[in-house]
Design an enzyme around this catalytic site. Structure first.
Site, short mmCIF file in Angstrom:
data_model
loop_
_atom_site.label_atom_id
_atom_site.label_comp_id
_atom_site.label_asym_id
_atom_site.label_seq_id
_atom_site.Cartn_x
_atom_site.Cartn_y
_atom_site.Cartn_z
N ALA A 63 0.86 -1.18 0.00
CA ALA A 63 0.00 0.00 0.00
C ALA A 63 0.90 1.23 0.00
CB ALA A 63 -0.87 -0.02 1.25
N GLY A 102 0.59 -5.10 0.90
CA GLY A 102 -0.56 -5.07 0.00
C GLY A 102 -0.23 -5.64 -1.38
N GLU A 105 -0.63 -9.25 -0.91
CA GLU A 105 -2.07 -9.47 -0.72
C GLU A 105 -2.81 -9.40 -2.05
OE1 GLU A 105 -2.16 -6.38 2.37
OE2 GLU A 105 -3.20 -7.84 3.65
N GLU A 125 4.22 -5.55 7.10
CA GLU A 125 3.44 -4.50 7.78
C GLU A 125 3.81 -4.33 9.24
OE1 GLU A 125 2.28 -6.64 5.62
OE2 GLU A 125 0.75 -5.74 4.33
C1 3H9 Z 1 0.68 -2.27 3.38
O1 3H9 Z 1 0.86 -2.77 2.31
C2 3H9 Z 1 -0.62 -2.33 4.12
C3 3H9 Z 1 -1.61 -3.32 3.57
O2 3H9 Z 1 -1.46 -4.56 4.17
C4 3H9 Z 1 -3.02 -2.90 3.91
C5 3H9 Z 1 -3.55 -1.73 3.24
C6 3H9 Z 1 -4.98 -1.47 3.56
N1 3H9 Z 1 4.63 3.43 0.03
O3 3H9 Z 1 13.29 1.80 0.09
P1 3H9 Z 1 13.68 2.55 -1.14
C7 3H9 Z 1 9.33 4.88 -1.44
S1 3H9 Z 1 1.90 -1.38 4.14
C8 3H9 Z 1 5.09 4.64 -0.29
O4 3H9 Z 1 14.71 3.58 -1.02
P2 3H9 Z 1 14.81 0.16 -2.30
C9 3H9 Z 1 10.44 5.21 -0.47
O5 3H9 Z 1 9.99 6.09 0.54
C10 3H9 Z 1 3.27 -1.43 3.03
N2 3H9 Z 1 6.38 4.89 -0.64
O6 3H9 Z 1 14.06 1.56 -2.34
C11 3H9 Z 1 11.44 5.86 -1.40
O7 3H9 Z 1 11.01 7.18 -1.65
P3 3H9 Z 1 12.08 8.35 -1.89
C12 3H9 Z 1 3.97 -2.71 3.06
C13 3H9 Z 1 7.19 3.84 -0.67
O8 3H9 Z 1 15.00 -0.25 -3.68
C14 3H9 Z 1 11.30 5.06 -2.70
O9 3H9 Z 1 10.00 4.46 -2.62
N3 3H9 Z 1 5.15 -2.64 2.27
C15 3H9 Z 1 6.78 2.55 -0.36
O10 3H9 Z 1 15.96 0.24 -1.37
C16 3H9 Z 1 12.33 3.99 -2.86
O11 3H9 Z 1 12.34 3.18 -1.71
C17 3H9 Z 1 6.35 -2.26 2.77
O12 3H9 Z 1 6.48 -2.02 3.95
C18 3H9 Z 1 5.42 2.36 0.00
N4 3H9 Z 1 4.93 1.14 0.30
O13 3H9 Z 1 13.78 -0.83 -1.59
C19 3H9 Z 1 7.49 -2.20 1.80
N5 3H9 Z 1 7.83 1.71 -0.46
O14 3H9 Z 1 12.88 7.93 -3.08
C20 3H9 Z 1 8.20 -0.89 1.95
C21 3H9 Z 1 8.88 2.46 -0.85
O15 3H9 Z 1 11.25 9.56 -2.05
N6 3H9 Z 1 9.25 -0.71 0.98
N7 3H9 Z 1 8.50 3.75 -0.99
O16 3H9 Z 1 12.90 8.36 -0.63
C22 3H9 Z 1 10.43 -1.34 0.99
O17 3H9 Z 1 10.68 -2.21 1.80
C23 3H9 Z 1 11.47 -0.92 -0.01
O18 3H9 Z 1 11.11 0.35 -0.46
C24 3H9 Z 1 11.62 -1.84 -1.24
C25 3H9 Z 1 12.61 -1.16 -2.23
C26 3H9 Z 1 12.21 -3.17 -0.76
C27 3H9 Z 1 10.32 -2.06 -1.92
#
Ligand code: 3H9
Length: 697
Positions: A63, A102, A105, A125
């Site tokens: 999400a 998400g 999911e 999450e």
């Molecule tokens: C969820 O899904 C809830 C659901 O169950 C229910 C919903 C109802 N959203 O980390 P990076 C941005 S909760 C918004 O440097 P990498 C990040 O801030 C979510 N922004 O890259 C950054 O921005 P900026 C569950 C996001 O290659 C840019 O993307 N998912 C999100 O080192 C690059 O990110 C997670 O918790 C997001 N979800 O790693 C996964 N994700 O460039 C969270 C990233 O402006 N994400 N951004 O600073 C990660 O673990 C890593 O970003 C990922 C890539 C492994 C994907």
């Protein structure tokens, strides 16, 4: 069709392709686009199956976290999933990169899932203080069984594609072009007349778990211990338990309730703050991402002691060749042997293979001559913390260091500018403050001197990530960001001893607040002799600590410090001998002792951190309040569910923070309590540290 979601027809398969850089987060545009695409495919008679793929570096990473805390916009994710799962035409998800939260999911709401070998899937999450709120707690246990679902959801750690395939999360691993493979898989499902598999209907594994009530009891006890203080893991377990106690729709409603409770909690606000803080920390306003980097193919570490050895391991772990330099052969052999022992220990625990041990050792080359640094792109000195010694060493190495190489000093206190001036290349000199043990701790303070060139800073920030560290930039001051604040924290911890506490009381209050350990157990771990020597050099005294050192109580290594330690046991035991010294010194200082509660202990120790942190901010030593939070969580075990000291101050309210600081100041508790002007200014304007960070972004 929305720009982020495109539909095209390939034979009888509609390809729904999503492109929402950087990580295909499932924000409102994606949700709307997905719903429209599915409806369009259902309505199109030419379409018999749907292939769902993402463009760019990853499948949906979850999400959109930046939407949390704002009113939900319809359709919410679970509504989109309902339409997908109920779609009369099979939907196949093609996964690459990371399908997280998400994102996974969404894949679970599809009828089939295929993935490339390098893909990773997970429900992280819990690391944001929430639970999977779009069916993850209801669908995953139906696919993989309750024990594995509990583990994946409560740790939040992703798994690789092969493991996901073995567990049944993914139906097939495919090599080559994922889009083509997903289309081919979808066409095959149609051709073979395979059923529409809805995860919601698969009940065998959860019925099995329903007959084992201990499963949930044991999981709760386990995560209460390993995730002490965290709310989310317990809620995750309750949501998974609901899957075994009620039908799918009721389980989804229960999941939603628990998700909402967590989303509105202070812990989740803190953990989401921290997610962005960590990413923000590597952005430096006057150094654009396009800044050219210097090459970094070979490293030299000078000093093969505990610190130098640990630092060298980071580079070898990342596949970067290292020359490890010492002045004499015995010290060098000892250093190399310690590294080998560490690696072999990791291999014994199954963390790395025996082949990894040899590969990594093969990247470490011992050296005894100053000229051994001549091929290095980065030279890190990690010798004893002494200005004269460091300057002398770098002057001696200067003639052997190649032009353009970066020279880093691993110091926790010394003036990086003075060290830089002693070399012929001040613009190439930087401070790299590794935390001990250097091969384990993730934090790296990158210290930018007045002459440090921008490309040197940019190269070192990148290098830190390459070796798995979290870099935070600091300017030069005594102790930089982390240790300067720690000084104020310890000042209060001691003040509490003199006023009426015993070490175990202070430590318990800080431990209960959420730190891994209190200040005195931490001192015992680090060794009391180090700060004793520094105090002696600086002509300072700390009577309680000095008396313990005079008795040879240097902490864990001597079996006694602020606490006593039984042979081979690291559990601190209160010691009457220490209590006597504390009481005696307390009476000498104040003439009386008073009862002090846990609230005051926490308030004084935390507010000391916050006040010093604010001074560090107003002096421009730290770029942002959120950087300080990153330092404290990664370097000093501040509980991440409180967001870091500066975020905690914001949640407490800066007006209340200021009032308490002033009260301690007025009560004569010391100069450390002179309120930071920044706190006064922000509190007067009704603003927070987060506002301060935003203004400067
Ligand atoms: C969820 O899904 C809830 C659901 O169950 C229910 C919903 C109802 N959203 O980390 P990076 C941005 S909760 C918004 O440097 P990498 C990040 O801030 C979510 N922004 O890259 C950054 O921005 P900026 C569950 C996001 O290659 C840019 O993307 N998912 C999100 O080192 C690059 O990110 C997670 O918790 C997001 N979800 O790693 C996964 N994700 O460039 C969270 C990233 O402006 N994400 N951004 O600073 C990660 O673990 C890593 O970003 C990922 C890539 C492994 C994907």
């Amino acid at each position: 069709m929305s720009e982020v979601v495109r539909v095209s027809l390939e034979g009888n398969v509609a390809v729904v392709s999503v492109n929402n850089p950087p990580v295909n987060a499932l924000g409102i545009a994606v949700r709307l686009g997905l719903r429209r695409a599915i409806r369009q495919a259902i309505a199109d008679d030419r379409v018999q199956a749907i292939a769902l793929v993402c463009e760019g570096r990853t499948f949906f990473a979850g999400a959109d976290i930046s939407e949390f805390g704002k009113p939900p916009t319809s359709p919410i994710l679970r509504e989109v999933h309902e339409e997908m799962e109920d779609c009369p035409k099979p939907i196949v998800a093609g996964i690459h990169g990371t399908a997280l939260g998400g994102g996974l999911e969404t894949a679970l709401a599809c009828h089939y899932r295929i993935a490339v070998p390098g893909a990773r899937v997970g429900l992280p999450e819990v690391k944001l203080g929430i639970l999977p709120g779009a069916g993850g707690t209801q669908r995953l246990p139906r696919l993989v069984g309750v024990p594995k679902a509990i583990e994946m959801i409560c740790t939040g750690d992703p798994i690789g594609a092969r493991q996901a395939h073995e567990m049944g999360v993914v139906d097939e691993i495919v090599e080559g072009d994922l889009r083509a493979a997903t289309v081919a898989f979808a066409a095959r499902v149609v051709a073979e007349g395979r059923p529409l598999v809805k995860v919601r209907d698969r009940n065998r594994l959860i019925e099995e778990a329903a007959r084992q009530p201990d499963l949930f009891h044991n999981a709760r006890a386990h995560y209460a211990k390993v995730k002490r203080g965290f709310l989310a893991p317990q809620h995750c377990i309750s949501a998974i338990e609901a899957a075994t106690q009620m039908d799918f729709d009721a389980g989804m409603r229960r999941e939603r309730e628990l998700f909402t409770e967590l989303l509105e909690s202070a812990q989740s606000a803190a953990q989401r703050h921290f997610f962005f803080a960590e990413r923000q920390a590597s952005k430096i306003p006057d150094i654009p991402p396009s800044t050219p980097r210097r090459p970094l193919d070979q490293v030299a570490i000078v000093g093969a002691g505990t610190m130098g050895g640990g630092i060298a391991m980071n580079f070898a772990n990342a596949g970067i060749p290292v020359v490890l330099l010492e002045a004499n052969k015995e010290a060098l052999d000892r250093g190399m042997a310690t590294i080998r022992r560490n690696y072999e220990g990791s291999a014994k625990r199954g963390r790395i293979s025996a082949a990894d041990v040899e590969t990594r050792m093969g990247l470490l080359k011992p050296g005894l001559q100053p000229s051994d640094v001549s091929n290095a792109d980065l030279i890190i000195e990690a010798v004893f913390e002494n200005m004269a010694l460091k300057k002398q060493l770098l002057t001696r190495l200067d003639q052997h260091i190649k032009p353009g190489a970066i020279v880093a000093t691993n110091t926790s206190t010394l003036d990086v500018d003075e060290i830089a001036r002693a070399t012929v290349r001040p613009a190439s000199v930087i401070g790299l403050h590794f935390f001990s043990p250097a091969n384990v701790m993730r934090l790296l303070e990158v210290v930018r001197g007045e002459a440090t060139a921008k490309d040197v800073v940019a190269t070192c920030m990148d290098m830190a990530k390459r070796i798995g560290k979290v870099p935070v930039l600091s300017r030069v001051c005594y102790g930089f960001i982390g240790n300067r604040m720690l000084h104020a924290y310890f000042d209060q911890a001691f003040a509490l001893l003199y006023a009426g506490c015993l070490p175990e009381q202070v430590d318990k209050a800080i431990y209960d607040f959420g730190f891994a350990m209190g200040p005195f157990a931490m001192s015992d771990l680090a060794g009391l002799d180090v700060s004793w020597r520094i105090r002696q050099e600086r002509g300072e005294t700390q009577p309680i600590a000095d008396r313990l050192c005079e008795l040879g109580r240097f902490g864990q290594k001597t079996g006694a410090g602020y606490f006593r330690y039984a042979e081979g046991n690291r559990t601190p035991q209160p010691d009457p001998e220490v209590a006597a010294i504390v009481e005696e010194e307390g009476l000498k200082r104040h003439g009386k002792r008073r009862e002090i509660g846990a609230d005051e202990i926490v308030s004084r120790c935390m507010l000391a951190l916050v006040n010093e942190g604010a001074k560090i901010l107003e002096e421009g030593i730290a770029l942002r309040a959120s950087d300080i939070d990153v330092i404290y969580v990664y370097g000093y075990s501040f509980p991440v569910y409180r967001g870091g000291p500066m975020f905690w101050a914001g949640q407490t309210g800066l007006d209340k923070v200021l009032e308490a600081i002033k009260a301690y100041h007025d009560a004569g508790c010391g100069d450390v309590w002179r309120p930071a002007r920044l706190i006064e200014r922000l509190a007067a304007a009704g603003r927070s540290f987060a506002d301060y960070d935003k203004d400067r972004a």
